[in-house]
Scaffold this active site. Sequence first.
Site, short mmCIF file in Angstrom:
data_model
loop_
_atom_site.label_atom_id
_atom_site.label_comp_id
_atom_site.label_asym_id
_atom_site.label_seq_id
_atom_site.Cartn_x
_atom_site.Cartn_y
_atom_site.Cartn_z
N GLU A 34 -8.45 2.06 -45.45
CA GLU A 34 -9.45 1.64 -46.44
C GLU A 34 -10.25 0.46 -45.87
O GLU A 34 -9.66 -0.49 -45.37
CB GLU A 34 -8.76 1.26 -47.76
CG GLU A 34 -9.62 0.56 -48.79
CD GLU A 34 -10.90 1.31 -49.16
OE1 GLU A 34 -10.85 2.52 -49.42
OE2 GLU A 34 -11.98 0.66 -49.17
N GLN A 35 -11.57 0.54 -45.99
CA GLN A 35 -12.41 -0.52 -45.41
C GLN A 35 -12.29 -1.84 -46.15
O GLN A 35 -12.43 -2.91 -45.56
CB GLN A 35 -13.87 -0.08 -45.37
CG GLN A 35 -14.49 0.11 -46.74
CD GLN A 35 -15.96 0.54 -46.68
OE1 GLN A 35 -16.50 0.73 -45.61
NE2 GLN A 35 -16.57 0.71 -47.83
N ARG A 108 -11.98 3.72 -64.71
CA ARG A 108 -11.81 4.15 -63.31
C ARG A 108 -10.60 3.50 -62.66
O ARG A 108 -9.84 4.15 -61.95
CB ARG A 108 -13.02 3.69 -62.49
CG ARG A 108 -14.15 4.62 -62.53
CD ARG A 108 -15.36 3.97 -61.91
NE ARG A 108 -16.46 4.87 -62.11
CZ ARG A 108 -16.83 5.80 -61.25
NH1 ARG A 108 -16.22 5.92 -60.10
NH2 ARG A 108 -17.82 6.62 -61.52
N TYR A 216 -19.07 5.59 -74.26
CA TYR A 216 -17.75 6.05 -74.73
C TYR A 216 -16.72 4.93 -74.57
O TYR A 216 -16.90 4.04 -73.75
CB TYR A 216 -17.31 7.33 -74.00
CG TYR A 216 -17.28 7.26 -72.49
CD1 TYR A 216 -16.21 6.71 -71.81
CD2 TYR A 216 -18.33 7.79 -71.74
CE1 TYR A 216 -16.18 6.67 -70.42
CE2 TYR A 216 -18.31 7.75 -70.35
CZ TYR A 216 -17.23 7.19 -69.70
OH TYR A 216 -17.21 7.15 -68.33
N ASP A 293 -16.88 12.76 -52.20
CA ASP A 293 -18.29 12.43 -51.97
C ASP A 293 -18.68 12.54 -50.50
O ASP A 293 -19.84 12.81 -50.18
CB ASP A 293 -18.58 10.99 -52.44
CG ASP A 293 -18.90 10.92 -53.92
OD1 ASP A 293 -18.72 11.95 -54.61
OD2 ASP A 293 -19.33 9.86 -54.40
C1 LIG Z 1 -23.01 6.08 -62.57
C2 LIG Z 1 -21.97 7.07 -62.11
C3 LIG Z 1 -21.15 7.67 -63.06
C4 LIG Z 1 -20.21 8.62 -62.65
N1 LIG Z 1 -19.43 9.23 -63.60
C5 LIG Z 1 -18.55 10.19 -63.23
C6 LIG Z 1 -17.75 10.85 -64.23
O1 LIG Z 1 -17.85 10.54 -65.42
N2 LIG Z 1 -16.88 11.81 -63.81
C7 LIG Z 1 -16.75 12.17 -62.49
O2 LIG Z 1 -15.95 13.06 -62.18
N3 LIG Z 1 -17.49 11.54 -61.53
C8 LIG Z 1 -18.37 10.57 -61.87
N4 LIG Z 1 -19.11 9.93 -60.91
C9 LIG Z 1 -18.91 10.29 -59.49
C10 LIG Z 1 -17.66 9.62 -58.93
O3 LIG Z 1 -17.72 8.23 -59.14
C11 LIG Z 1 -17.55 9.89 -57.44
O4 LIG Z 1 -17.88 11.21 -57.15
C12 LIG Z 1 -16.11 9.64 -56.96
O5 LIG Z 1 -15.78 8.29 -57.17
C13 LIG Z 1 -15.97 10.01 -55.49
O6 LIG Z 1 -14.68 9.68 -55.05
P1 LIG Z 1 -14.37 9.62 -53.51
O7 LIG Z 1 -12.94 9.21 -53.40
O8 LIG Z 1 -14.80 10.88 -52.85
O9 LIG Z 1 -15.35 8.50 -52.92
P2 LIG Z 1 -15.41 6.92 -53.26
O10 LIG Z 1 -15.02 6.64 -54.66
O11 LIG Z 1 -16.74 6.46 -52.80
O12 LIG Z 1 -14.27 6.32 -52.32
C14 LIG Z 1 -14.46 6.18 -50.94
C15 LIG Z 1 -13.48 5.14 -50.44
O13 LIG Z 1 -13.59 5.07 -49.02
C16 LIG Z 1 -13.78 3.74 -48.61
N5 LIG Z 1 -14.59 3.83 -47.38
C17 LIG Z 1 -15.90 4.12 -47.29
N6 LIG Z 1 -16.29 4.15 -45.99
C18 LIG Z 1 -15.19 3.88 -45.27
C19 LIG Z 1 -14.95 3.78 -43.88
N7 LIG Z 1 -15.93 3.98 -43.00
N8 LIG Z 1 -13.69 3.48 -43.46
C20 LIG Z 1 -12.67 3.28 -44.35
N9 LIG Z 1 -12.86 3.35 -45.69
C21 LIG Z 1 -14.09 3.66 -46.14
C22 LIG Z 1 -14.48 3.07 -49.77
O14 LIG Z 1 -14.30 1.67 -49.74
C23 LIG Z 1 -13.80 3.74 -50.96
O15 LIG Z 1 -12.59 3.10 -51.31
C24 LIG Z 1 -20.06 8.96 -61.28
C25 LIG Z 1 -20.87 8.33 -60.33
C26 LIG Z 1 -21.81 7.39 -60.74
C27 LIG Z 1 -22.67 6.73 -59.70
#
Ligand SMILES: Cc1cc2nc3c(=O)[nH]c(=O)nc-3n(C[C@H](O)[C@H](O)[C@H](O)COP(=O)(O)OP(=O)(O)OC[C@H]3O[C@@H](n4cnc5c(N)ncnc54)[C@H](O)[C@@H]3O)c2cc1C
Length: 393
Positions: A34-35, A108, A216, A293
Site C-alpha cells: 500500500e502506498q 466506506r 443516505y 478501478d
Molecule cells: C463520489 C463517488 C461515489 C462512489 N460511490 C460508490 C458506491 O456507492 N458504490 C460503489 O460500489 N462504488 C462507488 N464508488 C466507486 C468506488 O469508490 C471505487 O470503485 C472503489 O473504491 C474502487 O476500489 P479499488 O480497491 O479498486 O481502488 P481504490 O479504492 O482506489 O484503492 C486503491 C488502493 O491502492 C493504493 N495505491 C494506488 N496506487 C498505488 C501504487 N502505485 N502502489 C501501491 N499502492 C497504491 C491506494 O492508496 C488505495 O489504497 C464511488 C466513487 C466516487 C468517486
Amino acid sequence: MGNVEEVIVIGGGIGGLAAAYGIAKLGKRVTVLEQAQQFGEVGAGLQVGPNGLRALDELGVLEDVYKLAVFPRKHIFMDALGGTELSAVEFGDKFKESFGYPYIVIHRSDLHHVLLEHCRTLSNITFLTNHKVTNVEEHADFVELTCANGETLRAEAVVGADGIHSAARKLFTQAGPVPSKYVAYRFTVPMDEMTIDIDWDEKLTWIGPGIHLVQYPVRHKSVINQVAVFKSYRYNAESDDWGSIDELREMFKDCCPTIQESLKFVQEGFVSKLHDIESLDQWSTNRVTLLGDSAHAMLQYLAQGACQALEDAACLVDKLRSTSSVAAAFKEYEEERIPRTAQVQRGARKWGEIKHAEDEVTRLLRDTIMLNRRPDDYTYLEWLYKERKTASV
Ligand SMILES: Cc1cc2nc3c(=O)[nH]c(=O)nc-3n(C[C@H](O)[C@H](O)[C@H](O)COP(=O)(O)OP(=O)(O)OC[C@H]3O[C@@H](n4cnc5c(N)ncnc54)[C@H](O)[C@@H]3O)c2cc1C
C-alpha cells in the site's frame, strides 16, 4: 533482494483487501503493498447492491458487514428543481427474493475495516505500507516490482488493485483516465444537526440538469452522507482550476428549498474530479492481472465501482481455486470479467447522461418513464444485480 513472494497484491483498498483475503484463504502467501502510510478509505458512504453483497458472501465476510450497514427501505428519485418524487425502487421482500440479497449503505471505512480485520486473522498475509509501486516488470519465472522507497520485490503472481491511476495497468495500456467534466463534493452531516425534514429510512437521489445530489444515512443512522455532483462549465484539460464550491452553488441555484438547505453543509475537502477509463480488451498476462478501478474505473452513477471490485475478487478466487495454474486462472478471470465490467462502465456513462439531461425533451421523456414505472418493477435492474455466471462448480 528478499524472497520471491507467492502473490503480491498492489493496493490495499476495498478491491485489494477483498482479493488478498480470498486468495490467502486458498492457502497462498499474500503480501499487500500500500502506498499510503496506513490503510484507510477516503470519503464517507458507499452503496452496495445485491451483486456486491453476493461477492462479500462468497468471500465469507457478509455477516460482519451487515452488522455495520444501514438497510434503506427504498431508493427514491426526486426532481431536484420541483422537489417532487419521480420514481422509487423498493428494497423489500420482493427485491430480496428477486436478487437473493438486500441493498445496503455503509460507511466506506467500516467496509474497509471489516475486510482488513478479516485479513488480519490470516497469518499468511503480510502488509507493507509506504510501498508505492512505480514499475511492474514480468519475467518468465517471476514479476519484479519497483517501489518509490527504493525497494524491489519479486512475486510469482501479482494482482494490480492500485486504483484509477494504476501503475500495473501500464502493462496493458498507456492511456490515462478519461475526464467527465463532472465534480463530486462528498460531505457528511451529524443526524442531530440535519435541518431538513426527510424520512431517513430511505436513500434519496435528486436529479436535475447537469446536477444530482445523493443522500443516505450511515453509522446506525447517526450521520447523513451527501454527495453533490455537477458538470463544470469551467472544465479545462490544461488546468486544475475548475469545480469550485462557487460553481457548485451556481449549478444548484434553481433547485428546491430542501436541496438549498442540504447544501448549507457542503465543505471543501473530499472533492473528486470524476473520471473513468476506456474498457480494456486485455488485463492479464501469465503472472499479472488487474482488479477493481485499476482494471475498469467507472463513473459512480450506478454505484458499482466497489461492487465490481468485489465481484472481481470473488471471481478471481473462484478461478484460482478451480484452475490448475495461475496463468489459466487469470485468463478465465479476464474472459469472464471484461465483458461484464465493460457493460457496467458503459451503463454508468449512459445513466449519467440520462439523469443529468439538460434538454427539455429528454427530461420530459425520462420523467414520464420514471413516473410510470412501479417501485417493485425490477426488470431494468436484472442485468446488474442477478447472479453472475461462474465456470466452476
Ligand atoms: C463520489 C463517488 C461515489 C462512489 N460511490 C460508490 C458506491 O456507492 N458504490 C460503489 O460500489 N462504488 C462507488 N464508488 C466507486 C468506488 O469508490 C471505487 O470503485 C472503489 O473504491 C474502487 O476500489 P479499488 O480497491 O479498486 O481502488 P481504490 O479504492 O482506489 O484503492 C486503491 C488502493 O491502492 C493504493 N495505491 C494506488 N496506487 C498505488 C501504487 N502505485 N502502489 C501501491 N499502492 C497504491 C491506494 O492508496 C488505495 O489504497 C464511488 C466513487 C466516487 C468517486
